[in-house]
Design a protein around this motif. Structure first.
Motif, PDB file in Angstrom:
ATOM      1  N   GLU A 331       0.835  -1.206   0.000  1.00  0.00           N
ATOM      2  CA  GLU A 331       0.000   0.000   0.000  1.00  0.00           C
ATOM      3  C   GLU A 331       0.866   1.251   0.000  1.00  0.00           C
ATOM      4  O   GLU A 331       0.493   2.280  -0.569  1.00  0.00           O
ATOM      5  CB  GLU A 331      -0.953  -0.007   1.204  1.00  0.00           C
ATOM      6  N   ASP A 332       2.044   1.187   0.648  1.00  0.00           N
ATOM      7  CA  ASP A 332       2.984   2.313   0.577  1.00  0.00           C
ATOM      8  C   ASP A 332       3.485   2.502  -0.850  1.00  0.00           C
ATOM      9  O   ASP A 332       3.668   3.632  -1.309  1.00  0.00           O
ATOM     10  CB  ASP A 332       4.176   2.070   1.511  1.00  0.00           C
ATOM     11  N   VAL A 333       3.701   1.395  -1.551  1.00  0.00           N
ATOM     12  CA  VAL A 333       4.143   1.470  -2.944  1.00  0.00           C
ATOM     13  C   VAL A 333       3.061   2.115  -3.805  1.00  0.00           C
ATOM     14  O   VAL A 333       3.333   2.996  -4.627  1.00  0.00           O
ATOM     15  CB  VAL A 333       4.499   0.068  -3.477  1.00  0.00           C
ATOM     16  N   GLU A 334       1.808   1.705  -3.611  1.00  0.00           N
ATOM     17  CA  GLU A 334       0.694   2.274  -4.369  1.00  0.00           C
ATOM     18  C   GLU A 334       0.559   3.765  -4.097  1.00  0.00           C
ATOM     19  O   GLU A 334       0.354   4.560  -5.032  1.00  0.00           O
ATOM     20  CB  GLU A 334      -0.598   1.551  -4.010  1.00  0.00           C
ATOM     21  N   ASN A 335       0.694   4.173  -2.850  1.00  0.00           N
ATOM     22  CA  ASN A 335       0.604   5.600  -2.529  1.00  0.00           C
ATOM     23  C   ASN A 335       1.768   6.384  -3.124  1.00  0.00           C
ATOM     24  O   ASN A 335       1.616   7.561  -3.477  1.00  0.00           O
ATOM     25  CB  ASN A 335       0.534   5.801  -1.011  1.00  0.00           C
ATOM     26  N   CYS A 336       2.904   5.737  -3.270  1.00  0.00           N
ATOM     27  CA  CYS A 336       4.038   6.393  -3.908  1.00  0.00           C
ATOM     28  C   CYS A 336       3.761   6.626  -5.387  1.00  0.00           C
ATOM     29  O   CYS A 336       4.069   7.693  -5.927  1.00  0.00           O
ATOM     30  CB  CYS A 336       5.298   5.554  -3.710  1.00  0.00           C
ATOM     31  N   VAL A 337       3.179   5.636  -6.061  1.00  0.00           N
ATOM     32  CA  VAL A 337       2.804   5.821  -7.463  1.00  0.00           C
ATOM     33  C   VAL A 337       1.842   7.005  -7.597  1.00  0.00           C
ATOM     34  O   VAL A 337       2.014   7.873  -8.461  1.00  0.00           O
ATOM     35  CB  VAL A 337       2.159   4.545  -8.044  1.00  0.00           C
ATOM     36  N   LYS A 338       0.838   7.060  -6.745  1.00  0.00           N
ATOM     37  CA  LYS A 338      -0.140   8.151  -6.796  1.00  0.00           C
ATOM     38  C   LYS A 338       0.540   9.503  -6.591  1.00  0.00           C
ATOM     39  O   LYS A 338       0.185  10.501  -7.242  1.00  0.00           O
ATOM     40  CB  LYS A 338      -1.210   7.941  -5.727  1.00  0.00           C
ATOM     41  N   LEU A 339       1.524   9.549  -5.690  1.00  0.00           N
ATOM     42  CA  LEU A 339       2.232  10.795  -5.420  1.00  0.00           C
ATOM     43  C   LEU A 339       3.041  11.246  -6.635  1.00  0.00           C
ATOM     44  O   LEU A 339       3.051  12.434  -6.992  1.00  0.00           O
ATOM     45  CB  LEU A 339       3.144  10.605  -4.207  1.00  0.00           C
ATOM     46  N   PHE A 340       3.695  10.313  -7.311  1.00  0.00           N
ATOM     47  CA  PHE A 340       4.462  10.659  -8.509  1.00  0.00           C
ATOM     48  C   PHE A 340       3.547  11.134  -9.632  1.00  0.00           C
ATOM     49  O   PHE A 340       3.874  12.107 -10.334  1.00  0.00           O
ATOM     50  CB  PHE A 340       5.295   9.455  -8.958  1.00  0.00           C
ATOM     51  N   VAL A 341       2.417  10.467  -9.805  1.00  0.00           N
ATOM     52  CA  VAL A 341       1.458  10.886 -10.828  1.00  0.00           C
ATOM     53  C   VAL A 341       0.969  12.306 -10.550  1.00  0.00           C
ATOM     54  O   VAL A 341       0.940  13.162 -11.439  1.00  0.00           O
ATOM     55  CB  VAL A 341       0.275   9.899 -10.891  1.00  0.00           C
ATOM     56  N   ALA A 342       0.595  12.567  -9.306  1.00  0.00           N
ATOM     57  CA  ALA A 342       0.083  13.885  -8.934  1.00  0.00           C
ATOM     58  C   ALA A 342       1.164  14.958  -9.063  1.00  0.00           C
ATOM     59  O   ALA A 342       0.881  16.089  -9.470  1.00  0.00           O
ATOM     60  CB  ALA A 342      -0.464  13.847  -7.508  1.00  0.00           C
ATOM     61  N   PHE A 343       2.394  14.627  -8.726  1.00  0.00           N
ATOM     62  CA  PHE A 343       3.487  15.590  -8.850  1.00  0.00           C
ATOM     63  C   PHE A 343       3.680  15.981 -10.321  1.00  0.00           C
ATOM     64  O   PHE A 343       3.823  17.165 -10.642  1.00  0.00           O
ATOM     65  CB  PHE A 343       4.779  14.995  -8.292  1.00  0.00           C
ATOM     66  N   ALA A 344       3.686  14.991 -11.218  1.00  0.00           N
ATOM     67  CA  ALA A 344       3.862  15.290 -12.645  1.00  0.00           C
ATOM     68  C   ALA A 344       2.767  16.223 -13.155  1.00  0.00           C
ATOM     69  O   ALA A 344       3.036  17.159 -13.921  1.00  0.00           O
ATOM     70  CB  ALA A 344       3.882  13.993 -13.448  1.00  0.00           C
ATOM     71  N   LYS A 345       1.544  15.981 -12.726  1.00  0.00           N
ATOM     72  CA  LYS A 345       0.420  16.805 -13.169  1.00  0.00           C
ATOM     73  C   LYS A 345       0.484  18.222 -12.602  1.00  0.00           C
ATOM     74  O   LYS A 345      -0.088  19.158 -13.187  1.00  0.00           O
ATOM     75  CB  LYS A 345      -0.899  16.159 -12.745  1.00  0.00           C
ATOM     76  N   SER A 346       1.159  18.385 -11.481  1.00  0.00           N
ATOM     77  CA  SER A 346       1.185  19.687 -10.800  1.00  0.00           C
ATOM     78  C   SER A 346       2.137  20.697 -11.449  1.00  0.00           C
ATOM     79  O   SER A 346       2.077  21.891 -11.153  1.00  0.00           O
ATOM     80  CB  SER A 346       1.594  19.513  -9.334  1.00  0.00           C
ATOM     81  N   ILE A 347       3.008  20.226 -12.318  1.00  0.00           N
ATOM     82  CA  ILE A 347       4.028  21.111 -12.891  1.00  0.00           C
ATOM     83  C   ILE A 347       3.395  22.027 -13.934  1.00  0.00           C
ATOM     84  O   ILE A 347       2.759  21.562 -14.880  1.00  0.00           O
ATOM     85  CB  ILE A 347       5.166  20.292 -13.535  1.00  0.00           C
TER      86      ILE A 347
END
Length: 355
Positions: A331-347
């Motif tokens: 679940e930590d791995v899944e939340n990390c994927v979500k964080l990377f996706v959201a970071f890319a979109k935030s730029i």
């Protein structure tokens, strides 16, 4: 808790045997899952995989997770056919012996066992010592040096024969969570962004790096090639929620409490702040750690590439690092994927993280 299904991309990476400098099996998995979703897909001289999405975007964002792992390399065969080796990456010598291993050869895998003198045959003083590497060998049941060399060669690499297994819910154990989870995160983030046809401003390059365990070498060359404006590296970090781990020395991080976000000189403060803001906005749990020096991760090389890169570091909490049975909550791995996706979109377009 209902049965947890680990993603096929991740489980195939965990099954791949890829010590530093011999990452072919992990490369093949990355090629299979990531290449179909990339606008461009490149291989470099060190074996890194560079997958690009939205290649005309700006700024250039690099995601990096290394796909190499610890291993052993055969250095000598004695007259009786026992194999001697050196270590690839940082091993705890006290746990090497008595392990099943798989040696990768040109003719396919060869199974063996790491051995040393049995405790019954030791003097009392020897029982208290950690064996030196040259005092441990690999037994492949050869009858002679010639017999062994028909099956293995000097320079062949080996890994522990410990495969991925879920032990309770989403918590699993594996030989090489370090850092197959990182390679998975950067690849899976690109896959999800491509599948949803995300409207990115940034050019995104997800890199599965090589040779991190012997000096962040793939990150150094790939960061030079990508020339990013901003980068996120992902690796594993120490979960300190187990006995004999003093939080006054090592900080306080837990399995299942979310990715670990680093602060310190290796981390650009504006990138750190953006990670925290994105996590809060998307309700992604995170934990914090502080590191007062260049970290022992790809982030140390990426930050210093060319004229410098605005770098962030996110870690997956892990128990028992650099052992044959590392433990991670997926679940930590899944939340990390979500964080990377959201970071890319935030730029935002042409955004700068200079300060």
């Amino acid at each position: 808790m209902p049965d947890y299904q680990a993603p096929a991309f991740l489980t195939e990476l965990l099954k791949a045997k890829s010590p530093s400098g011999a990452e072919a099996q992990a490369q093949a998995v990355y090629d299979k899952f990531v290449k179909p979703h990339a606008d461009t897909y490149e291989k470099d001289a060190l074996g890194c995989r560079l997958a690009t999405l939205n290649k005309k975007g700006a700024p250039t964002v690099m995601f990096a997770g290394h796909m190499d792992e610890l291993g052993l390399i055969i250095t000598y065969v004695n007259k009786d056919g026992y194999l001697y080796f050196d270590t690839i990456g940082g091993h705890d010598r006290s746990i090497i012996s008595g392990r099943r291993v798989i040696i990768q050869t040109t003719n396919g895998p060869v199974k063996g066992v790491t051995g040393k003198r049995a405790i019954h045959l030791m003097e009392e003083s020897d029982r208290k010592k950690v064996p030196e590497i040259h005092e441990i060998w690999i037994d492949i049941a050869a009858t002679s040096k010639a017999d062994a060399l028909e099956r293995v060669s000097i320079g062949d690499v080996a890994t522990y024969d410990h495969e991925f297994e879920l032990i309770n819910g989403s918590v699993g154990t594996a030989r090489a969570f370090d850092n197959k989870v990182g390679a998975y995160v950067v690849g899976e983030a690109l896959i999800r962004l491509a599948k949803e046809n995300a409207k990115l401003n940034a050019k995104l390059v997800s890199v599965a790096t090589t040779q991190e365990e012997i000096g962040v070498r793939g990150a150094q060359t790939s960061a030079f090639a990508v020339d990013p404006h901003v980068a996120l590296a992902v690796d594993v970090g120490h979960a300190t929620d187990h006995p004999d781990c003093d939080p006054r020395k090592f900080g306080e991080t837990k399995l299942g409490a979310g990715p670990i976000v680093c602060r310190g000189p290796n981390i650009n403060p504006k990138v750190y702040q953006r990670i925290v803001e994105v996590a809060k906005k998307h309700k992604i749990p995170i934990q914090l750690e502080a590191d007062p020096r260049p970290t022992g991760t790809d982030a140390r090389a990426i930050q210093m590439a060319r004229g410098g890169v605005a770098c962030g570091l996110i870690s997956i909490p892990l128990r028992y690092m650099h052992t044959p049975s590392e433990v991670v909550d997926l679940e930590d791995v899944e939340n990390c994927v979500k964080l990377f996706v959201a970071f890319a979109k935030s730029i935002s377009k042409d955004e700068s993280f200079n300060w």
